[in-house]
Design a protein around this motif. Structure first.
Motif, mmCIF file in Angstrom:
data_model
loop_
_atom_site.group_PDB
_atom_site.id
_atom_site.type_symbol
_atom_site.label_atom_id
_atom_site.label_comp_id
_atom_site.label_asym_id
_atom_site.label_seq_id
_atom_site.Cartn_x
_atom_site.Cartn_y
_atom_site.Cartn_z
ATOM 1 N N GLY A 139 0.762 -1.242 0.000
ATOM 2 C CA GLY A 139 0.000 0.000 0.000
ATOM 3 C C GLY A 139 0.786 1.281 0.000
ATOM 4 O O GLY A 139 0.211 2.363 0.128
ATOM 5 N N TYR A 140 2.114 1.234 -0.180
ATOM 6 C CA TYR A 140 2.911 2.455 -0.214
ATOM 7 C C TYR A 140 2.881 3.050 -1.634
ATOM 8 O O TYR A 140 3.311 2.401 -2.585
ATOM 9 C CB TYR A 140 4.359 2.177 0.192
ATOM 10 C CG TYR A 140 4.531 1.871 1.654
ATOM 11 C CD1 TYR A 140 4.587 2.897 2.596
ATOM 12 C CD2 TYR A 140 4.630 0.561 2.107
ATOM 13 C CE1 TYR A 140 4.737 2.625 3.950
ATOM 14 C CE2 TYR A 140 4.779 0.273 3.469
ATOM 15 C CZ TYR A 140 4.834 1.310 4.372
ATOM 16 O OH TYR A 140 4.977 1.026 5.710
ATOM 17 N N PRO A 141 2.396 4.270 -1.774
ATOM 18 C CA PRO A 141 2.342 4.881 -3.097
ATOM 19 C C PRO A 141 3.670 5.520 -3.504
ATOM 20 O O PRO A 141 4.441 5.975 -2.662
ATOM 21 C CB PRO A 141 1.246 5.944 -2.948
ATOM 22 C CG PRO A 141 1.288 6.307 -1.508
ATOM 23 C CD PRO A 141 1.749 5.089 -0.745
ATOM 24 N N ASN A 240 -4.421 5.599 4.445
ATOM 25 C CA ASN A 240 -3.734 4.496 3.785
ATOM 26 C C ASN A 240 -4.244 3.157 4.294
ATOM 27 O O ASN A 240 -4.487 2.220 3.510
ATOM 28 C CB ASN A 240 -2.226 4.609 3.999
ATOM 29 C CG ASN A 240 -1.440 3.738 3.050
ATOM 30 O OD1 ASN A 240 -1.182 2.578 3.346
ATOM 31 N ND2 ASN A 240 -1.052 4.288 1.916
ATOM 32 N N MET A 241 -4.443 3.032 5.587
ATOM 33 C CA MET A 241 -5.018 1.808 6.148
ATOM 34 C C MET A 241 -6.431 1.587 5.603
ATOM 35 O O MET A 241 -6.824 0.459 5.272
ATOM 36 C CB MET A 241 -5.047 1.897 7.674
ATOM 37 C CG MET A 241 -3.689 1.866 8.341
ATOM 38 S SD MET A 241 -2.940 0.213 8.324
ATOM 39 C CE MET A 241 -3.929 -0.618 9.569
ATOM 40 N N ALA A 242 -7.190 2.668 5.497
ATOM 41 C CA ALA A 242 -8.576 2.558 5.032
ATOM 42 C C ALA A 242 -8.657 2.094 3.588
ATOM 43 O O ALA A 242 -9.483 1.232 3.241
ATOM 44 C CB ALA A 242 -9.285 3.901 5.193
ATOM 45 N N LEU A 248 -8.412 -4.277 -0.946
ATOM 46 C CA LEU A 248 -7.615 -5.490 -1.130
ATOM 47 C C LEU A 248 -8.505 -6.719 -1.357
ATOM 48 O O LEU A 248 -9.577 -6.822 -0.759
ATOM 49 C CB LEU A 248 -6.742 -5.739 0.095
ATOM 50 C CG LEU A 248 -5.427 -4.971 0.198
ATOM 51 C CD1 LEU A 248 -4.841 -5.129 1.595
ATOM 52 C CD2 LEU A 248 -4.435 -5.432 -0.856
ATOM 53 N N PRO A 249 -8.054 -7.651 -2.184
ATOM 54 C CA PRO A 249 -8.782 -8.920 -2.303
ATOM 55 C C PRO A 249 -8.713 -9.693 -0.992
ATOM 56 O O PRO A 249 -7.760 -9.557 -0.218
ATOM 57 C CB PRO A 249 -8.053 -9.648 -3.437
ATOM 58 C CG PRO A 249 -6.688 -9.051 -3.462
ATOM 59 C CD PRO A 249 -6.854 -7.621 -3.044
ATOM 60 N N GLN A 250 -9.715 -10.519 -0.738
ATOM 61 C CA GLN A 250 -9.797 -11.255 0.521
ATOM 62 C C GLN A 250 -8.558 -12.106 0.773
ATOM 63 O O GLN A 250 -8.105 -12.249 1.911
ATOM 64 C CB GLN A 250 -11.050 -12.145 0.513
ATOM 65 C CG GLN A 250 -11.385 -12.767 1.856
ATOM 66 C CD GLN A 250 -11.757 -11.714 2.893
ATOM 67 O OE1 GLN A 250 -12.377 -10.706 2.572
ATOM 68 N NE2 GLN A 250 -11.376 -11.960 4.146
ATOM 69 N N LEU A 253 -5.872 -9.753 2.289
ATOM 70 C CA LEU A 253 -6.264 -8.734 3.256
ATOM 71 C C LEU A 253 -5.565 -8.890 4.603
ATOM 72 O O LEU A 253 -4.910 -7.956 5.087
ATOM 73 C CB LEU A 253 -7.782 -8.758 3.444
ATOM 74 C CG LEU A 253 -8.344 -7.725 4.428
ATOM 75 C CD1 LEU A 253 -8.081 -6.313 3.928
ATOM 76 C CD2 LEU A 253 -9.847 -7.943 4.629
ATOM 77 N N ALA A 254 -5.699 -10.050 5.251
ATOM 78 C CA ALA A 254 -5.196 -10.213 6.620
ATOM 79 C C ALA A 254 -3.685 -10.004 6.693
ATOM 80 O O ALA A 254 -3.185 -9.262 7.556
ATOM 81 C CB ALA A 254 -5.575 -11.594 7.149
#
Length: 336
Positions: A139-141, A240-242, A248-250, A253-254
């Protein structure tokens, strides 16, 4: 094709004085320039009415942030294409036509951005968008032309139109039909990373996001909040967390969420070691806000499950590439 260039203003008289002349000069034909005011308390609207009486003004009753402001303003705008344009952007001749032409040639392209260069160093890519945005698997842009604090000079190395992961909200072209289909930006983000969330949702819905090098604009950046600001840190970490949780695909995700929690707290303690207690507190508060936000985000996630493979995601942690492998240029990376 009709185009509406919508500038969201909040107490931005100085920026409007400086940059509105280029926008009105170079936005002609079937293009309407609109000022959407986010409850300003300065005399910016008086300035617009006096010097640009031909421009339409949409007045909002308070500051709804970037996301909420644009959502409310664009409900009142009819056009084939919307252009979300920051008030600190100087545009150039023929900046609209190449982007619209590229999008017309590719019907699945819902969002597109021009080349963003720095206003004060006009041969250098700008932090907020460069030559198009990408993201890593955690998730880092980052951007073509901008990796963390490394800004590349524009030597024509990114003069190819190409798919990207996200388009900068500083100058973002959007098909109005897709904007309405997706419900616009997420109001809850308020500001920062709302455009990345929007682009990800568009990709999850089967649309493409592209970069058009034949349109060039110059961006000042940091006009609302400076780069080093605890509230900006809070918004960036929370949002970013949101966007990860929503999109994210399931299957991923975790693991990704657990990794991000660990990485975020590493960043928080780094702030503490650097004697930046307010930045440390901002990260902690961002995570607390995200956990409170999760029930609402879960509803949004269930409505927007990923259906198609999403491209332009870097397969590794970009921090490793940049800091350990010394890959400071986008051209040194391998994306998919």
């Amino acid at each position: 094709m009709t185009t509406a260039v919508v500038i969201l203003n909040w107490n931005g008289k100085k920026m409007l004085e400086r940059f509105l002349p280029s926008v009105t000069l170079h936005s002609t034909g079937d293009t309407e320039v609109i000022i959407a005011d986010n409850g300003s308390t300065d005399d910016s609207l008086a300035f617009v009415r006096e010097h640009y009486p031909q421009l339409r003004i949409i007045e909002l009753d308070k500051n709804y942030g970037f996301a909420g402001g644009y959502n409310r303003a664009l409900e009142q705008v009819e056009a084939d294409y919307y252009v979300l344009l920051n008030d600190d952007v100087e545009v150039t001749p023929n900046w609209i036509e190449p982007v619209i032409a590229q999008m017309e040639q590719h019907p699945q392209t819902a969002i597109c951005q021009p080349k963003l260069l720095m206003y004060d160093q006009r041969d250098t890519f700008e932090y907020a968008g460069g030559a198009g945005g990408f993201i890593d698997k955690y998730g880092y842009p980052f951007c073509r032309g901008r990796m963390f604090t490394t800004l590349e000079q524009d030597r024509g190395q990114y003069d190819d139109p190409c798919p990207i992961f996200w388009a900068s909200g500083a100058a973002m072209f959007v098909r109005s039909s897709v904007w309405k289909e997706l419900g616009g930006l997420d109001d809850d983000f308020f500001a920062h990373m709302e455009e990345i969330d929007f682009c990800w949702r568009a990709k999850n819905a089967g649309y493409e996001v592209e970069y058009c090098p034949h349109s060039v604009v110059y961006h000042v950046g940091g006009g609302t909040l400076p780069k080093s600001n605890p509230h900006k840190t809070y918004l960036n970490f929370r949002n970013n967390m949101a966007l990860l949780y929503k999109n994210l695909p399931q299957s991923r995700l975790a693991w990704v969420m657990v990794c991000r929690v660990v990485l975020d707290y590493v960043a928080a303690f780094k702030f503490l070691m650097e004697r930046k207690p307010k930045e440390f507190s901002a990260v902690v508060q961002a995570h607390r806000a995200f956990y409170k936000w999760m029930p609402r985000l879960k509803v949004k996630r269930l409505r927007r499950q990923q259906q198609l493979p999403v491209s332009c995601i870097h397969p590794r942690l970009i921090l490793v590439d940049y800091y350990l492998l010394r890959h400071h240029l986008f051209s040194q990376l391998q994306t998919k």
